[in-house]
Design an enzyme around this catalytic site. Sequence first.
Site, mmCIF file in Angstrom:
data_model
loop_
_atom_site.group_PDB
_atom_site.id
_atom_site.type_symbol
_atom_site.label_atom_id
_atom_site.label_comp_id
_atom_site.label_asym_id
_atom_site.label_seq_id
_atom_site.Cartn_x
_atom_site.Cartn_y
_atom_site.Cartn_z
ATOM 1 N N ARG A 1 0.832 -1.228 0.030
ATOM 2 C CA ARG A 1 -0.055 0.015 0.087
ATOM 3 C C ARG A 1 0.722 1.223 0.129
ATOM 4 O O ARG A 1 0.486 2.240 -0.796
ATOM 5 C CB ARG A 1 -1.019 -0.119 1.257
ATOM 6 C CG ARG A 1 -1.806 1.252 1.445
ATOM 7 C CD ARG A 1 -3.051 1.355 0.580
ATOM 8 N NE ARG A 1 -3.976 0.486 0.787
ATOM 9 C CZ ARG A 1 -5.293 0.817 0.415
ATOM 10 N NH1 ARG A 1 -5.436 1.897 -0.303
ATOM 11 N NH2 ARG A 1 -6.354 -0.074 0.737
ATOM 12 N N GLU B 1 -10.055 6.675 6.269
ATOM 13 C CA GLU B 1 -8.534 6.668 5.958
ATOM 14 C C GLU B 1 -8.290 8.185 5.374
ATOM 15 O O GLU B 1 -7.026 8.721 5.638
ATOM 16 C CB GLU B 1 -7.931 5.434 5.619
ATOM 17 C CG GLU B 1 -8.000 4.244 6.401
ATOM 18 C CD GLU B 1 -7.624 3.022 5.775
ATOM 19 O OE1 GLU B 1 -6.695 2.395 6.225
ATOM 20 O OE2 GLU B 1 -8.326 2.468 4.573
#
Length: 783
Positions: free
Chosen positions: A325, A728
């Site tokens: 990620r 997020e």
Amino acid sequence: MRNLAPVTDAICKTTDSAGAPRAHESAAKHVSGKAFYVDDIIEPRGTLYAAVGYADIARGHIRTLDLSGVRSSEGVVGVLELDDIPGITDVGPVFPGDPLLSADEIRYAGQPVFAVAAQTELQARQAVKRAVIDCESRAPLLDVEKALNEKQFVRPSHSMRRGDARKAITEAPLRLEAQQHVGGQEHFYLEGQVSLAVPAEDGGMLIYSSTQHPSEVQKLVAEVLGIPVNRVTVDMRRMGGGFGGKETQAAPWACLAALLARKTGRAVKLRLPRCDDMPMTGKRHPFFNRYEIGFDLQGRLLGAEITVTGNCGHSPDLSDAIVDRAMFHSDNAYFIPDVAIDGHRCMTNTVSHTAFRGFGGPQGMMIIERAMDDIARAVGRDPLDIRKLNLYGTKGRDLTPYHQQVEHNLLPELIDQLERSSRYRERRAEITAWNAKNRVLKRGLALTPVKFGISFTLQHLNQAGALIHIYTDGSIQLNHGGTEMGQGLHTKVLQIVAETLAVSPDQIEITATRTDKVPNTSPTAASSGTDLNGQAARNAALTLKQRISECVAEQKQVAVEAIRFTSGQVFWSDNESMSFAEAAQLAYLNRVSLSATGYYRTPKIWYDRESAKGRPFFYFANGAAVSEVVIDTLTGEYRVLAVDILHDVGRSLNPAVDRGQIEGGFIQGMGWLTTEELKWNAEGVLISNSPANYKIPAVSDTPAHFRVDLFKRDNEEETVYNSKAVGEPPFMLAISVWSALRDAIASLADYRVSPALDTPATPERVLGAVTETRKQAAEKGAI
């Protein structure tokens, strides 16, 4: 997705349904103290209390373990060692490497060695202190750069390539290279790790756990007990915060509680005190990043080689996906024509680091945001102009390093809107003039964007289920696979179901997430909770809506297309209707099932890791923030004066909840980048292990000017009511604070030096950057 209902499923007329700023479904219980957490559950008669004994060295092995003092300690009923575990002993969530208890090798300070169950919590805690653990200690590996040089990895490295980055950099008119250390972060959830295990019939176990992943807890408890998964039920009503720290690392404590419950035949509660929780549980991964870039005289990127290195701790945990990620987001919002990205997963002798809001994305974004500021200083332009110049754009400038096309790119328009509404240009001029007149205090300003991919990068996790019952009085019970940790997931899913059935949310009761109601659930993580579980719940509601519509149509002898659900009524003509409760009763009397499951899986996504190509994300969430700071160049102290945020949430399902998530995410991100400093001593023992020596942001740290606006644009992808994830992405808006601090320091050199500033940017680090910038400025003749 096919709409099963024959009636229009548009925004309904009921208040507080999807799109309304309804209060959190447990808000009143939170503030009144009536909300039940795991530690509030009424305990079964004879419940025991557990504590964990752990190693105080970071590397070595156990020579002898003497627990005789523990066993004879007052109130002790049972002691658990490695040899007492009947099933598996390694609870690594994806890859092995996480022994539940150790009898030999010690790989970090805080590694569990044994557990004890006693009549009271105090007795259990006192008992573990009577253990004699004789260890042979070795020098721990704590330095991530040393680990990288020695190739000490928990998982293999990974690379992404597009074009010829080396050639592009070599031939570019201008080149830069830099490196940075990005600190980790303690989750600091208000409710610590806690589990209650209750023995059931046939060797089964009921587990109450503060976990983001009930299905994983169910599976691991079953495996350590050596029983089928169907004999374990996990119940999770709410958490007092998670932030990723309870995605995988809630499981060991549930397993230990279950094992002690099996051994003693009594219920066992295990709640880690903060002084144990902090050294025994993983943090946000610290990262060591590097770049080498080539760009033209205007500041447009031509090529980049980027390396992101995660300090993973002693085991893999989720580090493989977290570093992936970070790699996916090391471009952030910027197109790089020729690019090479490498990601490394280094082993060090600390607790195994784990998921944390953003899941590696924030650490990856930091290196490219540093590059944007560095380019601006090199070519003498405003950093905002460099960022805008390098944004993803039209065809030919819309392909990421992992070969996903950036579709529906809102950032150019969003940034322009925020630039105007925040008066960025006027404030830039005012700050430059102010800095010229003030020798000690210096102000800084920065606007930074966020492009964050939404989906689990592990494809099979992108699925969800839900279960809905409609009762004959019209009341509804809703259950889904997501977990509530204060973020408002249950509130949004409740509103979605209310919207779909056109009833009041007050008619719906959401029950605890339970593995015997919705099986095989994914963790509530990756900002996907509402996308997945909301859509699954909506699909279940549409199934029930279809059944009721067909029943009413048959009984009233009208076409099913004539049935409309509006404001708690079911219409079969313009002026003929019955209440939703009457329609439910009618369906029951005609033997129509009023219980339905719903299922959803994210479409379009795929990723071939071998070729590093694919579409790992269903869509991108976007945002931008402008932050203004002031620093004291004599002490390094600073304040955040003003923050303006414009964030993209698609069509908001609940503007109040979304704003709360944006505000909270930003402040948490600001803490990560400024005050929250993890410190291990030379022996590898965590010394930032309490609220006394680990500083999260206080209310007083909130900027006096803190404006949050929602960018009004429906999601182009077919998400639930065209909303977007919001958990997020706002976290990374806080990068603007770090960039503004660098901007203020750069003013000391007339913006001709781009200061290095590792994070967290504590006053000590800011003061060090001030000193170094002045030195470089003198060498360049900038002062």
